[in-house]
Write a protein that holds these residues in place. Structure first.
Motif, PDB file in Angstrom:
ATOM      1  N   ALA A 234      -4.151 -32.937   7.298  1.00 39.22           N
ATOM      2  CA  ALA A 234      -4.360 -31.989   6.310  1.00 39.22           C
ATOM      3  C   ALA A 234      -3.803 -30.506   6.900  1.00 39.22           C
ATOM      4  O   ALA A 234      -3.349 -29.726   6.312  1.00 39.22           O
ATOM      5  CB  ALA A 234      -5.763 -31.609   6.034  1.00 39.22           C
ATOM      6  N   LEU A 235      -4.018 -30.147   8.046  1.00 35.38           N
ATOM      7  CA  LEU A 235      -3.574 -28.945   8.794  1.00 35.38           C
ATOM      8  C   LEU A 235      -1.862 -29.004   8.677  1.00 35.38           C
ATOM      9  O   LEU A 235      -1.413 -27.940   8.593  1.00 35.38           O
ATOM     10  CB  LEU A 235      -4.288 -28.952  10.238  1.00 35.38           C
ATOM     11  CG  LEU A 235      -5.556 -28.467  10.159  1.00 35.38           C
ATOM     12  CD1 LEU A 235      -6.049 -28.441  11.535  1.00 35.38           C
ATOM     13  CD2 LEU A 235      -5.771 -27.025   9.360  1.00 35.38           C
ATOM     14  N   ARG A 236      -1.570 -30.253   9.092  1.00 32.15           N
ATOM     15  CA  ARG A 236       0.105 -30.297   9.252  1.00 32.15           C
ATOM     16  C   ARG A 236       0.523 -30.054   7.817  1.00 32.15           C
ATOM     17  O   ARG A 236       1.474 -29.293   7.550  1.00 32.15           O
ATOM     18  CB  ARG A 236       0.351 -31.613   9.461  1.00 32.15           C
ATOM     19  CG  ARG A 236       0.238 -31.929  11.090  1.00 32.15           C
ATOM     20  CD  ARG A 236       1.162 -33.244  11.513  1.00 32.15           C
ATOM     21  NE  ARG A 236       0.565 -34.348  10.868  1.00 32.15           N
ATOM     22  CZ  ARG A 236      -0.299 -35.050  11.323  1.00 32.15           C
ATOM     23  NH1 ARG A 236      -0.907 -34.653  12.555  1.00 32.15           N
ATOM     24  NH2 ARG A 236      -0.998 -36.255  11.043  1.00 32.15           N
ATOM     25  N   LYS A 237      -0.161 -30.337   6.623  1.00 29.84           N
ATOM     26  CA  LYS A 237       0.227 -30.015   5.346  1.00 29.84           C
ATOM     27  C   LYS A 237       0.313 -28.690   5.083  1.00 29.84           C
ATOM     28  O   LYS A 237       1.247 -28.076   4.449  1.00 29.84           O
ATOM     29  CB  LYS A 237      -0.599 -30.726   4.381  1.00 29.84           C
ATOM     30  CG  LYS A 237      -0.179 -30.813   2.848  1.00 29.84           C
ATOM     31  CD  LYS A 237      -1.044 -31.583   2.039  1.00 29.84           C
ATOM     32  CE  LYS A 237      -0.639 -31.474   0.691  1.00 29.84           C
ATOM     33  NZ  LYS A 237      -1.429 -32.074  -0.356  1.00 29.84           N
ATOM     34  N   LEU A 238      -0.688 -28.040   5.648  1.00 28.87           N
ATOM     35  CA  LEU A 238      -0.918 -26.653   5.344  1.00 28.87           C
ATOM     36  C   LEU A 238       0.107 -25.962   6.242  1.00 28.87           C
ATOM     37  O   LEU A 238       0.682 -24.864   5.425  1.00 28.87           O
ATOM     38  CB  LEU A 238      -2.402 -26.226   5.788  1.00 28.87           C
ATOM     39  CG  LEU A 238      -2.768 -24.464   5.738  1.00 28.87           C
ATOM     40  CD1 LEU A 238      -2.576 -24.379   4.280  1.00 28.87           C
ATOM     41  CD2 LEU A 238      -4.163 -24.377   6.452  1.00 28.87           C
ATOM     42  N   VAL A 239       0.533 -26.345   7.471  1.00 30.34           N
ATOM     43  CA  VAL A 239       1.409 -25.514   8.221  1.00 30.34           C
ATOM     44  C   VAL A 239       2.960 -25.801   7.140  1.00 30.34           C
ATOM     45  O   VAL A 239       3.504 -24.695   7.038  1.00 30.34           O
ATOM     46  CB  VAL A 239       1.901 -26.313   9.648  1.00 30.34           C
ATOM     47  CG1 VAL A 239       3.072 -25.793  10.067  1.00 30.34           C
ATOM     48  CG2 VAL A 239       0.551 -25.866  10.250  1.00 30.34           C
ATOM     49  N   ARG A 240       3.246 -26.888   6.788  1.00 30.11           N
ATOM     50  CA  ARG A 240       4.217 -27.052   6.192  1.00 30.11           C
ATOM     51  C   ARG A 240       4.573 -26.342   4.617  1.00 30.11           C
ATOM     52  O   ARG A 240       5.221 -25.615   4.536  1.00 30.11           O
ATOM     53  CB  ARG A 240       4.551 -28.478   5.648  1.00 30.11           C
ATOM     54  CG  ARG A 240       4.941 -29.476   6.904  1.00 30.11           C
ATOM     55  CD  ARG A 240       5.487 -30.935   6.461  1.00 30.11           C
ATOM     56  NE  ARG A 240       4.330 -31.635   5.794  1.00 30.11           N
ATOM     57  CZ  ARG A 240       3.668 -32.362   6.610  1.00 30.11           C
ATOM     58  NH1 ARG A 240       3.837 -32.603   7.849  1.00 30.11           N
ATOM     59  NH2 ARG A 240       2.473 -33.065   6.025  1.00 30.11           N
TER      60      ARG A 240
END
Length: 282
Positions: A234-240
């Protein structure tokens, strides 16, 4: 303001050669003489301190600064003058490139670029921190504030760019202004890429280190290494999403305050989330 605002493009003698940057000595002299109408002393001091630090470091390591010995004396004098107006104590042991050369020779820096960089870091890093604190207290905006009690991330280059972003958004009125807010967001992401990614921690064996501009790859790795568990995806998705939003504002055909504000909020909150991820004491 940013560091490059103190430079002008000069016409090259060869029309096919790249244009060269020259120090805007008129601006430096006006800063030395007193406050400017176009910017506050804090707004001037932050990038000027960065300029002086960078140019003296270039002189001490690569011996390829953008300014001359005479100009090195002028920018240092202007910095000391504006800091005096701000009540910031700054007493360097040298005042131009020649003085810095003598200083490092007398302090075991003759055969070590790292020693010269460390000398400058010990002198300038506390100054950058102090100016960042001053600037954080002078810029108000309608953008998001972090939950943390800390007024800034502590990554000084990130904090400087966030302050510029807040200032630009506060004054933005036109489509071009909002597109520039998008540019600020992209710069913040790159500064985060520089600050949060640590080669010794985040580069796996056999890999080539991704360039700073590859913000997605570098920040994904920071999250993967520094925050274990199922929430990583989820955090990687937020970064992207934050990167894509900033890029969308930069290149979008139609820009307005809503979309620029969302991108700016995303960049600011992302900076504080990454700082929390890399420092569990925040």
């Amino acid at each position: 303001m940013r560091e490059n605002d103190f430079f002008e493009e000069a016409e090259a003698a060869d029309i096919w050669a790249r244009q060269q940057e020259t120090l805007n000595t008129d601006l430096i002299e006006r800063v030395h003489a007193g406050p400017l109408q176009s910017a506050t002393d804090v707004e001037i001091a932050v990038p000027l301190a960065r300029l002086v630090h960078d140019e003296y470091r270039n002189r001490g390591t690569e011996n390829n600064p953008r300014i001359s010995v005479h100009e090195s004396r002028a920018v240092m004098a202007a910095l000391r003058a504006v800091l005096k107006r701000l009540g910031v104590d700054f007493r360097p042991p040298f005042y131009d490139f020649d003085g810095f050369y003598s200083y490092w020779k007398n302090n075991n820096g003759s055969n070590s670029w790292q020693a010269r960089r460390q000398m400058l870091a010990e002198l300038f890093d506390p100054l950058h921190e102090q100016l960042a604190d001053l600037e954080a207290g002078t810029v108000a905006s309608t953008l998001a504030d972090p939950v943390t009690s800390h007024p800034r991330t502590g990554w000084t280059r990130v904090d400087e760019e966030i302050t510029e972003l807040r200032r630009h958004f506060q004054n933005a009125r036109t489509e071009q202004d909002y597109r520039n807010v998008g540019n600020d967001c992209v710069i913040i992401l790159e500064r985060l890429s520089e600050a949060a990614y640590v080669r010794e921690r985040h580069l796996f064996e056999g890999e080539d280190e991704p360039p700073v501009a590859s913000t997605k790859n570098r920040l994904d790795r920071v999250i993967e290494v520094d925050l274990a568990g199922a929430q990583n995806a989820a955090l990687r998705k937020l970064v992207r999403a934050a990167v894509e939003q900033a890029q969308g504002v930069k290149h979008g055909a139609t820009i307005n305050r809503r979309y620029a504000g969302v991108a700016a909020d995303s960049a600011i909150l992302l900076a504080n989330m990454l700082r929390r991820i890399t420092d569990d004491q925040r």
